[in-house]
Design a protein around this motif. Structure first.
Motif, mmCIF file in Angstrom:
data_model
loop_
_atom_site.group_PDB
_atom_site.id
_atom_site.type_symbol
_atom_site.label_atom_id
_atom_site.label_comp_id
_atom_site.label_asym_id
_atom_site.label_seq_id
_atom_site.Cartn_x
_atom_site.Cartn_y
_atom_site.Cartn_z
ATOM 1 N N GLU A 167 47.562 15.968 43.095
ATOM 2 C CA GLU A 167 46.776 14.837 43.607
ATOM 3 C C GLU A 167 47.270 13.512 43.043
ATOM 4 O O GLU A 167 46.640 12.481 43.249
ATOM 5 C CB GLU A 167 45.297 15.057 43.225
ATOM 6 N N LYS B 25 46.712 15.451 51.253
ATOM 7 C CA LYS B 25 47.222 14.818 50.028
ATOM 8 C C LYS B 25 47.772 13.417 50.302
ATOM 9 O O LYS B 25 47.802 12.965 51.438
ATOM 10 C CB LYS B 25 48.268 15.725 49.379
ATOM 11 N N THR C 204 50.904 25.653 45.599
ATOM 12 C CA THR C 204 50.498 26.918 44.986
ATOM 13 C C THR C 204 51.731 27.771 44.654
ATOM 14 O O THR C 204 51.813 28.368 43.571
ATOM 15 C CB THR C 204 49.572 27.695 45.952
HETATM 16 C C1 LIG Z 1 46.075 20.722 46.774
HETATM 17 C C2 LIG Z 1 46.055 21.171 45.394
HETATM 18 C C3 LIG Z 1 46.795 22.286 44.967
HETATM 19 C C4 LIG Z 1 47.517 23.220 45.901
HETATM 20 O O1 LIG Z 1 48.477 22.668 46.704
HETATM 21 P P1 LIG Z 1 48.871 23.418 48.076
HETATM 22 O O2 LIG Z 1 50.097 22.658 48.498
HETATM 23 O O3 LIG Z 1 47.720 23.236 49.014
HETATM 24 O O4 LIG Z 1 49.160 24.836 47.774
HETATM 25 C C5 LIG Z 1 46.783 22.607 43.623
HETATM 26 N N1 LIG Z 1 46.075 21.894 42.743
HETATM 27 C C6 LIG Z 1 45.339 20.834 43.099
HETATM 28 C C7 LIG Z 1 44.590 20.087 42.050
HETATM 29 C C8 LIG Z 1 45.281 20.447 44.441
HETATM 30 O O5 LIG Z 1 44.503 19.414 44.796
#
Ligand SMILES: *Cc1c(COP(=O)(O)O)cnc(C)c1O
Length: 385
Positions: free
Chosen positions: A166, A192, A61
């Motif tokens: 992802e 993830k 994020t």
């Molecule tokens: C997990 C995810 C994020 C955010 O990542 P964080 O490291 O949790 O902040 C953004 N976009 C998608 C599609 C995600 O799956």
């Protein structure tokens, strides 16, 4: 009776080397953001995805927040974003005082529909207010149609940022997702493909971009002997200890993707022929990570609503979930514009994410399969046998 061991959706899976690198961090006393593990993690990560620069941050994020700031998103702007995705693909737009405008999915890839994107850009151009950027998501590790998206966005002169959270380990033609646009980012959240417990990485070929993001991520401290600040920054840098975990995880990335893809194939083979069940496609130009194995349930032919499947799995101590609820359906975004929307809504209505942890045993995969098959009418299971 002892309950069966819980099967999670996508739990962390350490490779073994992580603890060694963490020990290095401890022994050198770099229990801080910035340190040798962090620099090595960035270098190794950049090499893995084929980008010139990688900047390790506290979350994905945070990476998107800084990327959008760098490309000039300011209050009052609009930024296009895929609708069918996790909320974090869009909230950084709000951080900057801008508004997301959502774009529907294409039926084939579930990712941003290039035709709708093109129409939306046409509409905005005629209104004299093109979006400042487009955030393209590679959903569940399946790559968006980047050639067309880049061609369209280049034609309109609009910047592309890729959300590859992802999709680490995926390939679009010969490229890694995240490396076609102006910048891309990845996530190392606990669920993830590889994890640092929490973390993110921004990648770009633009050295000024990377340097500025690194600068903002460390409180925008000027290069002076005292604390001098001309700009507002953030405390967004990844810690050296977590980077050590990331280095260990990078060693097993290829293996993890291989197993994710196997899990998807196993589900598809054992469930894909049931009436009303279909699986997320394996794109023609994309080598998907299948971060989560996703299937669609046509309740009429299958005989049960998707929620019924999730509930029954839960009774067996198995975690399964609906797909991301499209962002244009979120109360938070009730006043935001959407181009199209019916495809994402339909996918949300019918979709289920199945447990896809890379440490799952064949026995555990079978437990999931058997619960779902048990919902089929006897004559249907018989034809399947
Ligand atoms: C997990 C995810 C994020 C955010 O990542 P964080 O490291 O949790 O902040 C953004 N976009 C998608 C599609 C995600 O799956």
């Amino acid at each position: 009776m002892a309950k069966n061991k819980r099967i999670f959706l996508s739990p962390p899976h350490m490779g073994g080397k992580e603890i060694e690198y963490v020990r290095d961090a401890f022994e050198s006393n770099y229990i801080a953001p910035v340190g040798p593990q962090l620099e090595l993690f960035e270098r190794e990560f950049a090499e893995t995805v084929g980008a010139s620069h990688a900047v390790a941050l506290s979350t994905g994020t945070a990476a998107l927040h800084l990327a959008l700031r760098y490309v000039g998103v300011v209050p009052g702007d609009e930024v296009f974003c895929s609708s069918l995705t996790f909320i974090a693909s869009a909230t950084p737009i709000l951080f900057l005082g801008a508004q997301p405008v959502f774009i529907d999915s294409s039926k084939d890839s579930w990712n941003m529909d290039p035709d709708i994107l093109e129409q939306a850009l046409d509409v905005k151009k005629n209104d004299g207010c093109l979006p400042r950027a487009v955030v393209v998501v590679h959903l569940y590790g399946e790559c968006a149609e980047m050639d067309r998206i880049m061609e369209i966005c280049d034609r309109f002169g609009v910047t592309v940022i890729e959300d590859a959270a992802e999709a680490l380990g995926a390939r679009y033609k010969e490229r890694a997702p995240g490396t076609s646009g102006r910048a891309g980012f990845f996530s190392f959240n606990g669920n993830k493909i590889i994890t640092t417990s929490g973390g993110g990485m921004l990648v770009t070929d633009d050295s000024d971009f990377a340097a500025k993001v690194r600068f903002w991520a460390t409180q925008a401290k000027e290069n002076k002997p005292y604390y001098e600040h001309l700009e507002m920054g953030y405390n967004y840098r990844m810690s050296n200890v977590l980077a050590a975990i990331g280095r260990g995880q990078l060693r097993v990335l290829e293996e993890r993707v291989k197993v994710k893809r196997c899990i998807y194939e196993l589900y598809k083979q054992s469930l894909g022929n049931l009436p009303g069940i279909s699986f997320m496609a394996d794109g023609t130009n994309s080598f998907s990570t299948h971060w989560l194995s996703c299937m669609l349930v046509d309740a009429k032919s299958f005989g049960h609503e998707p929620q019924k499947i999730c509930n029954l799995l839960e009774e067996h101590n198995i975690e399964a979930r609906p797909l991301w609820k499209p962002l244009h359906m979120q109360p938070l975004f009730k006043d935001n514009e959407i181009f199209g929307g019916a495809v994402a809504e339909q996918l949300f209505e019918c979709g289920i994410c199945l447990p896809s942890g890379t440490a799952m045993t064949d026995h555990e995969i079978n437990r999931v399969v058997e619960v779902i098959r048990s919902l089929c009418k006897p004559e249907q299971s018989r034809t399947m046998a």
